[in-house]
Design a protein around this motif. Structure first.
Motif, PDB file in Angstrom:
ATOM      1  N   VAL A 111       0.838  -1.209   0.000  1.00 51.43           N
ATOM      2  CA  VAL A 111       0.000   0.000   0.000  1.00 51.43           C
ATOM      3  C   VAL A 111       0.869   1.253   0.000  1.00 51.43           C
TER       4      VAL A 111
ATOM      5  N   TYR B  79      -4.502   5.829  -3.276  1.00 52.36           N
ATOM      6  CA  TYR B  79      -3.606   5.447  -2.184  1.00 52.36           C
ATOM      7  C   TYR B  79      -2.691   6.601  -1.793  1.00 52.36           C
TER       8      TYR B  79
ATOM      9  N   ARG C  82     -10.057   3.379   0.328  1.00 51.57           N
ATOM     10  CA  ARG C  82      -9.130   2.281   0.041  1.00 51.57           C
ATOM     11  C   ARG C  82      -8.028   2.155   1.090  1.00 51.57           C
ATOM     12  N   THR C  83      -7.496   3.282   1.543  1.00 46.29           N
ATOM     13  CA  THR C  83      -6.409   3.218   2.520  1.00 46.29           C
ATOM     14  C   THR C  83      -6.921   2.762   3.883  1.00 46.29           C
TER      15      THR C  83
ATOM     16  N   ALA D 298      -7.775  -1.163   3.546  1.00 45.97           N
ATOM     17  CA  ALA D 298      -6.582  -1.998   3.427  1.00 45.97           C
ATOM     18  C   ALA D 298      -6.178  -2.568   4.785  1.00 45.97           C
ATOM     19  N   TYR D 299      -6.594  -1.887   5.872  1.00 44.55           N
ATOM     20  CA  TYR D 299      -6.151  -2.302   7.206  1.00 44.55           C
ATOM     21  C   TYR D 299      -7.285  -2.594   8.189  1.00 44.55           C
TER      22      TYR D 299
ATOM     23  N   ASN E 200      -1.479  -6.632   6.115  1.00 45.22           N
ATOM     24  CA  ASN E 200      -2.015  -6.415   4.773  1.00 45.22           C
ATOM     25  C   ASN E 200      -1.070  -6.980   3.716  1.00 45.22           C
TER      26      ASN E 200
ATOM     27  N   GLU F 202      -0.701  -8.016   0.735  1.00 44.81           N
ATOM     28  CA  GLU F 202      -1.055  -8.109  -0.677  1.00 44.81           C
ATOM     29  C   GLU F 202       0.186  -8.540  -1.457  1.00 44.81           C
TER      30      GLU F 202
END
Length: 262
Positions: A70, A180, A186-187, A190-191, A206, A208
């Motif tokens: 991220v 991002y 989204r940010t 992500a967590y 996270n 990814e």
């Protein structure tokens, strides 16, 4: 160059390997003192942007490897912008560079005024830096030149730049990455994920994959290196560039974006 965004671990591993390899080759060349075919202002700025791309690419690879995918995405966004601007200035020459400088000078002057109005103190060094690039002096009488206005419009708006370089598909990726770079949902997601029972579950790591990001990072590093190698005596990084492209199954011709024909 490539519109590859799938989660391909094998390709991403190759991309990281060739990207880091180009960074290492560039460091070796810089250490031995590269010779430029021309020492004009355009080459000077392109060389600086090239090293910026190398260092930013290296940072992105490190973040991806350590699980900070991220956090790597804003860096990839910067890489794409710099790489495409390099191609633009490389082909437009002094006119293109002057547009970049003029746009920056105008932005800086406006920003300094806002900082003063907001009551910021300790602006002496900043005022001195901005005064050296006063828009009136930097731009001169270029405002009467229609071509300057067109170039200025390209460098002042990334969507316009991608259109000028016939790279509109890069703008879509750039915009996607911008979510991002700012405080967007989204940010947060992500967590933190909220389940059906309204429990908030934190995903600290996270993890990814980062595979698409590694691929696009390598591409930006390759293109930036191609642009500067063409301005060096003997094109010393050509073998490294072609090996990198071949490793990623990419064509070795027409490496950098080209200005759109009118």
């Amino acid at each position: 160059m490539t519109r590859q965004l799938r989660n391909d671990k094998e390709l991403a591993d190759r991309a990281e390997r060739v990207g880091r390899g180009l960074v290492a080759a560039a460091q070796t060349l810089i250490g031995s003192g590269p010779r430029y075919t021309d020492k004009d202002r355009v080459t000077h700025v392109l060389a600086g942007w090239w090293v910026y791309c190398l260092r930013t690419g290296e940072a992105a690879f490190n973040l991806i490897k350590d699980g900070f995918v991220v956090q790597a995405r804003p860096l990839l966004r910067l890489l794409i912008e710099h790489e495409l601007t390099m191609a633009f200035v490389d082909q437009c020459g002094e006119e293109g560079l002057k547009a970049v400088i003029c746009y920056g000078a105008r932005q800086n002057k406006a920003l300094l005024g806002k900082m003063k109005n907001a009551g910021w103190e300790g602006l002496d060094e900043l005022e001195e830096e901005y005064a050296a690039n006063d828009p009136a002096e930097v731009c001169g009488r270029e405002h009467t030149n229609p071509r300057h206005g067109t170039l200025l419009g390209s460098v002042g708006n990334f969507e316009n730049l991608t259109t000028a370089m016939d790279e509109q598909h890069r703008y879509v990726l750039y915009r996607d990455l911008s979510s991002y770079d700012h405080a967007r949902l989204r940010t947060a997601s992500a967590y933190a994920v909220q389940d059906e029972s309204s429990n908030i579950n934190i995903d600290w790591d996270n993890r990814e994959s980062g595979y698409p990001e590694a691929i696009q990072t390598a591409v930006a590093v390759i293109v930036a290196t191609h642009i500067i190698s063409c301005r060096l005596v003997g094109d010393p990084l050509r073998v490294d560039i072609e090996q990198a492209l071949t490793t990623l199954d990419l064509p070795t011709k027409d490496v950098a974006p080209r200005l759109r024909s009118r």
